[in-house]
Design an enzyme around this catalytic site. Structure first.
Site, mmCIF file in Angstrom:
data_model
loop_
_atom_site.group_PDB
_atom_site.id
_atom_site.type_symbol
_atom_site.label_atom_id
_atom_site.label_comp_id
_atom_site.label_asym_id
_atom_site.label_seq_id
_atom_site.Cartn_x
_atom_site.Cartn_y
_atom_site.Cartn_z
ATOM 1 N N TYR A 43 54.345 17.237 -55.132
ATOM 2 C CA TYR A 43 55.617 17.690 -55.699
ATOM 3 C C TYR A 43 55.745 17.322 -57.179
ATOM 4 C CZ TYR A 43 57.169 18.381 -50.840
ATOM 5 O OH TYR A 43 57.293 18.783 -49.531
ATOM 6 N N LYS A 85 45.831 12.519 -44.297
ATOM 7 C CA LYS A 85 44.848 13.550 -43.923
ATOM 8 C C LYS A 85 43.525 13.133 -44.550
ATOM 9 C CE LYS A 85 43.815 17.616 -42.141
ATOM 10 N NZ LYS A 85 43.751 17.836 -40.689
ATOM 11 N N ASP A 119 48.245 16.155 -38.727
ATOM 12 C CA ASP A 119 48.330 17.199 -37.686
ATOM 13 C C ASP A 119 48.569 16.561 -36.315
ATOM 14 O OD1 ASP A 119 45.840 16.167 -38.288
ATOM 15 O OD2 ASP A 119 44.729 18.026 -38.005
ATOM 16 N N ASP A 174 58.247 14.805 -45.828
ATOM 17 C CA ASP A 174 59.237 15.876 -45.907
ATOM 18 C C ASP A 174 59.210 16.688 -44.603
ATOM 19 O OD1 ASP A 174 60.994 17.751 -46.842
ATOM 20 O OD2 ASP A 174 59.755 18.488 -48.479
ATOM 21 N N ASP A 181 61.875 16.367 -40.887
ATOM 22 C CA ASP A 181 62.647 17.512 -40.373
ATOM 23 C C ASP A 181 62.314 17.729 -38.900
ATOM 24 O OD1 ASP A 181 63.860 18.096 -42.814
ATOM 25 O OD2 ASP A 181 63.571 20.261 -42.577
#
Ligand code: NAD
Length: 360
Positions: free
Chosen positions: A142, A190, A222, A246, A250
């Site tokens: 970001y 990851k 994952d 992020d 959610d």
């Protein structure tokens, strides 16, 4: 106690939910004899409309002088549907996070028992789930550069970047928190694919040697996305980077029943910022039906973390709990068993909460 709070209500349902949170803070002040003063500044589209900038330097300077910041949400469909607009509401968010050094976003995921049926997940899977996320907030893809379009706009580049010190400082914070909880920390990355994640994992492994009492695991993003809904109770503290955090938080909102239930605290070097994890919810904005609990619970975090007012913080949580026990719901957490007269709009929800706070 006398504290100054800057309110950045923002866009969409931001002003609706922060108005309730402010009233709750005022009620806490009345009940426990504290003085909270509020200054209002603009962020997001609300700021672009008035000043041309998503977050002005003047507003930033006010925030720097505050004891805490309460933020609503930013964003509108006119920006989401037009990615080529150069000045965008979320730039305001990124600016305040960067300028105030808010590198750690704490997101507690705790299910109120009364909401066991509000989730799309099975009650036996989520009952007792209690997770504290540490999402890194000022690095990662970001913020990395270059970020640009190339070859006449047909190729796009973003840059994922982490410096070791950025990982170390949030890792220490997460390990310290784990010491006060169930002493388990899961770091999500990851590392099988990304160089940034390999640095992340090496650094977390190095810091873990300072915390022999903490049981540390490493999980690929994952798998973590799957494990989170398969067996959320396996997690205590989850430590992860900006983008993975992020997305995962959610997803974790489903454990708590609704996006409208999840608060967050962004902390760093100086003043801290408190905000719901949800966005501006344009689909329900202006209808007066948004669930204000995430904003109210963000205020509970503020009372605890920024002001050290643990009793007052718990009083806010107790009021939310009592409200739910008595069967009141906003539409997002209502189910077929909720009677019509118990489904409240945003403002009535706030009034109910305050009545519980003042009589407790
Ligand atoms: P969102 O969180 O705004 O909404 C997702 C869904 O959850 C919607 O159906 C919405 O109605 C519901 N919802 C969210 N908060 C609720 C509440 N308090 N009560 C009841 N229902 C609620 O996410 P989105 O739709 O992906 O994004 C909308 C806008 O918000 C976009 O412009 C996005 O960029 C922005 N956004 C801002 C932030 C922020 O300000 N921190 C975070 C995420 C998204």
């Amino acid at each position: 106690m006398n504290k100054k709070i800057v309110v950045l209500a923002g866009d969409g349902i931001g002003p609706e939910v922060t108005a309730v949170a402010v009233e709750v803070l005022k009620a806490v002040g009345k009940r426990y004899h504290h003085e909270f003063t509020f200054e209002y500044e603009l962020i997001g589209h609300a700021s672009i409309e008035k000043t041309g900038s998503p977050f002005t330097d003047e507003a930033l300077s006010k925030c720097k002088q505050a004891d805490a910041i309460l933020l609503g949400a930013v964003g509108l469909p006119m920006y989401d549907n037009n990615p080529s607009l150069k000045v965008r509401p979320e730039q305001g968010l990124l600016k305040i996070r960067k300028e105030l050094g808010l590198f750690a976003n704490l997101r507690p995921i705790k299910l109120f028992d009364e909401l066991l049926d509000a989730s799309s997940l099975k009650p036996e899977v989520i009952k007792g789930a209690d997770i504290l996320f540490f999402r890194e907030l000022t690095g990662d893809i970001y913020f990395g550069t270059p970020r640009e379009r190339r070859e006449n706009g047909t190729v796009a580049v973003d840059t994922m970047i982490y410096a070791q010190y950025e990982i170390e400082r949030i890792a220490r914070m997460a390990f310290d928190a784990a010491l006060t909880r169930r002493k388990k920390l899961c770091s999500v990355d990851k590392a099988n694919v990304l160089e940034c994640s390999r640095l992340w994992r090496e650094t977390v492994q190095k810091i873990s040697s300072e915390y022999p009492d903490i049981e540390v695991t490493h999980m690929f993003i994952d798998n973590a996305a799957m494990q989170l809904i398969k067996n959320p109770k396996q997690f205590d503290v989850i430590l992860t980077g900006n983008m993975f955090g992020d997305i995962l938080t959610d997803e974790a909102a489903q454990i708590a029943g609704s996006m409208g239930m999840l608060p967050s605290a962004s902390v760093g070097k100086t003043v801290a910022l408190y905000e719901p994890i949800h966005g501006s919810a344009p689909d329900i904005a202006g209808k007066g039906i948004a669930n204000p609990m995430a904003s109210v619970l963000s205020v509970a975090l503020m009372l605890d973390i920024s002001f050290g007012l643990k009793t007052e913080s718990q009083a806010v949580i107790n009021a939310v709990s009592q409200y739910l026990k008595d069967g009141f719901r906003t539409f997002d957490i209502a189910d077929s068993k909720t009677s019509k007269d118990k489904i409240l709009d945003t403002q009535s929800c706030g009034e109910k909460l305050i009545s519980y706070l003042l009589i407790s």
